[in-house]
Design an enzyme around this catalytic site. Structure first.
Site, short mmCIF file in Angstrom:
data_model
loop_
_atom_site.label_atom_id
_atom_site.label_comp_id
_atom_site.label_asym_id
_atom_site.label_seq_id
_atom_site.Cartn_x
_atom_site.Cartn_y
_atom_site.Cartn_z
N CYS A 89 37.65 38.42 32.76
CA CYS A 89 38.45 39.22 31.83
C CYS A 89 38.74 38.44 30.55
CB CYS A 89 39.77 39.61 32.46
SG CYS A 89 39.62 40.18 34.13
N ASP A 98 41.16 36.25 30.15
CA ASP A 98 42.58 35.91 29.98
C ASP A 98 43.01 34.90 31.04
OD1 ASP A 98 42.93 37.69 27.86
OD2 ASP A 98 43.32 39.36 29.21
N CYS A 111 43.40 37.18 24.74
CA CYS A 111 43.45 38.08 23.60
C CYS A 111 44.87 38.15 23.02
CB CYS A 111 42.97 39.47 24.02
SG CYS A 111 44.03 40.27 25.23
N CYS A 118 47.76 42.62 30.87
CA CYS A 118 48.22 41.34 30.31
C CYS A 118 49.69 41.13 30.63
CB CYS A 118 48.01 41.30 28.80
SG CYS A 118 46.28 41.32 28.32
#
Lengths: 120, 433
Positions: free
Chosen positions: A33, A35, A58, A102
């Site tokens: 992903c 992250d 991000c 997130c």
């Protein structure tokens, strides 16, 4: 795409960086992903005295990491554990649906750090 | 710095299109005078495009864009009765791993629907396909080989001429004919698209990549190529693609194509600026690297990865500085998966997520390039300070790190479905496939 608050935390992240000699570190994320998050805790008398984060990810990953450190700082472990991804989302105004994970990732990082502290 | 995504309509092109909105608004299929005026515009555009491709005007099919053209090719071959009859069954299709999604998804669809067997060609680390690999995948029932002319993310130019020659030689042995297709949407501005030089049977181009309007594309179909009709309805486009002609779009396409040759010198300038951009970035940002080939690359493309910084975060910071780019990672779009193109080149998930595509165009100036080089090092430095130990070379995170998501997030659709991750409902743990 992003709210004003998200952009503010992205550009000026709070509590950024690793802490020295932390009582606990919560490390979550997945390279697929893109992250990755680490939350560092300094704990005294069951209270989060200091908190720091490192995030490779991000805009939303950075903003949610920053926000959760703000929400958790000064709280007892019991209070901090109750923080949910919706709290992070609300504190940031809003998050695009695809970035909701997130906020969840930041919550999981904090909980993992607390869990690690309790187990050690 | 994002001309590969789309380009503005050239002012000359626009002025040639204008009369076809209100003045010559007729339906080119109508027999009366209004229809005939509109038809004249379509005929002229067809001639301009035929000249560019070195083909007959009857071999040009107008579509809504490259996506439709590529869908038409893959599905049209897989669904062609002639193709099935010749093979006495299911045809075989070969596409590369780095094709645009419209080719890949069409190929997966026909495989899923039992209309074709599909082989995917891997690419080398530089993003180019090896002609021998394609040759090794060809079977007696192979009906279609589809290889893009230049990749949209890395600008890697594929050996289309060589593949065309190889397939022509195989076809000359009297085997069941293999049809060769090339998605040339990114290439048309810069490379020779003469269909006989390339020995292609099918070729896709799109107007908005060549300073024409959006919503109009061309599919070249060599005479005798069997394609099932893609859009049912009227008899437009030689009964292959029904629907009223997009006259202003078609006129704009013809005009844009006829102008490409005037920009040969400009394309050289673009190459010089692009090289300056690459050199400037690589020399001023540590732990940055070029993705894709150095030679055999479109002159306007630079795809660069920055260790310890994530693509979307870089993109947003550049955007705030007034610079538009794209991510190698599709993070900013609808998907969070790392770029399938960069992954196909053997790059790690993190490297793919750390990549940015710069694509220059006719409007890019030396000042623009200098400006990017001046602001980028600060942006990467800032993001590396946020990523801390994650971005340090010796401390690259292992893929063993667990990812957790709560049910709420999953139920609200917050988890991207296409991550290749599967959630264990009991433990809440997400495992990679």
């Amino acid at each position: 795409m992003y709210s004003k608050e998200v952009m503010e935390h992205f550009q000026n992240p709070r509590n950024m960086g690793a802490l020295e000699n932390p009582e606990a570190v919560g490390n979550v994320g997945n390279p697929v992903c893109g992250d990755m998050m680490k939350i560092y805790l300094k704990i005294k008398d069951g209270v989060i005295k200091d908190i720091g984060f490192e995030t490779l990810g991000c805009v939303a990953a950075i903003a949610t990491s920053s926000m959760i450190t703000e929400l958790a700082k000064g709280k007892t472990l019991e209070e901090a554990e109750k923080i949910e991804f919706k709290d992070v989302e609300h504190a940031l105004g809003s998050l695009p649906p695809i970035k909701m994970h997130c906020a969840d990732l930041s919550v999981q990082a904090l909980r993992k750090a607390i869990k690690e502290y309790r187990e050690n | 710095m994002d001309y590969a995504a789309t380009a503005p309509v050239d002012s000359q092109v626009l002025s040639e299109m204008m009369p076809y909105f209100s003045e010559n608004f007729g339906n080119p299929s109508s027999v009366h005078e209004f229809g005939e005026e509109a038809q004249k515009g379509v005929v002229k555009a067809r001639q301009q495009i035929a000249e560019f491709l070195g083909c007959d005007t009857s071999e040009i099919l107008f579509t809504s864009g490259a996506t439709e053209g590529n869908n038409t090719v893959v599905k049209g071959i897989a669904m062609s009765r002639k193709i099935w009859d010749e093979r006495e069954g299911k045809p075989h299709i070969i596409v590369t791993d780095i094709e645009h999604d419209c080719v890949l998804e069409s190929a997966k669809r026909v495989a899923r629907d039992g209309l074709a067997e599909v082989s995917f060609v891997p690419v080398q680390n530089d993003g180019r396909v090896n002609i021998e690999t394609i040759k090794s995948l060809i079977r007696p029932e192979t009906a279609l080989v589809s290889v893009m002319y230049a990749n949209n993310e890395t600008g890697a130019i594929q050996p289309i001429r060589e593949i065309g020659k190889m397939i022509a030689e195989l076809n000359a042995t009297g085997r069941k004919r293999i049809y060769f297709h090339s998605d040339s949407a990114q290439a048309a501005n810069y490379l020779d698209c003469n269909v006989n030089n390339l020995q292609v049977d099918l070729l896709t181009i799109s107007a908005h990549k060549i300073y024409g309007p959006k919503g109009i594309g061309v599919l070249y179909v060599r005479k005798g190529t069997p394609l099932a009709k893609f859009m049912d309805g009227g008899e437009q486009e030689y009964k292959l693609r029904a629907g009223t002609h997009n006259t202003p779009g078609i006129v704009g396409f013809g005009s844009a194509v006829s102008r490409i040759k005037d920009y040969a010198a400009k394309n050289e300038e673009i190459r010089v600026l692009r090289d300056k951009l690459i050199d400037g970035i690589l020399s001023s940002v540590s732990r940055s690297a070029l993705n894709g080939p150095k030679e055999n690359r479109l002159p306007n493309n630079a795809n660069i990865r920055f260790e310890g910084a994530e693509g979307e975060a870089i993109l947003v910071m550049l955007s705030q500085a007034g610079i538009s780019v794209s991510t190698g990672s599709a993070c900013a779009a609808k998907s969070l998966s790392p770029s399938h193109v960069l992954k196909a080149m053997g790059m790690s998930d993190l490297d793919a997520h750390s990549s940015i595509r710069f694509s220059l165009g006719r409007g890019t100036t030396a000042e623009d390039v200098n400006y990017v080089i001046s602001v980028l090092p600060g942006i990467i430095e800032k993001l590396r300070s946020v990523s801390g130990s994650f971005g340090e070379p010796a401390k690259q995170p292992s893929s063993e790190t667990n990812m957790f998501y709560s049910d709420d997030v999953l139920d609200r659709g917050g988890l991207p479905a296409d991550l290749g991750c599967e959630k264990n409902r009991k433990t809440g743990e997400i495992k990679e496939e």
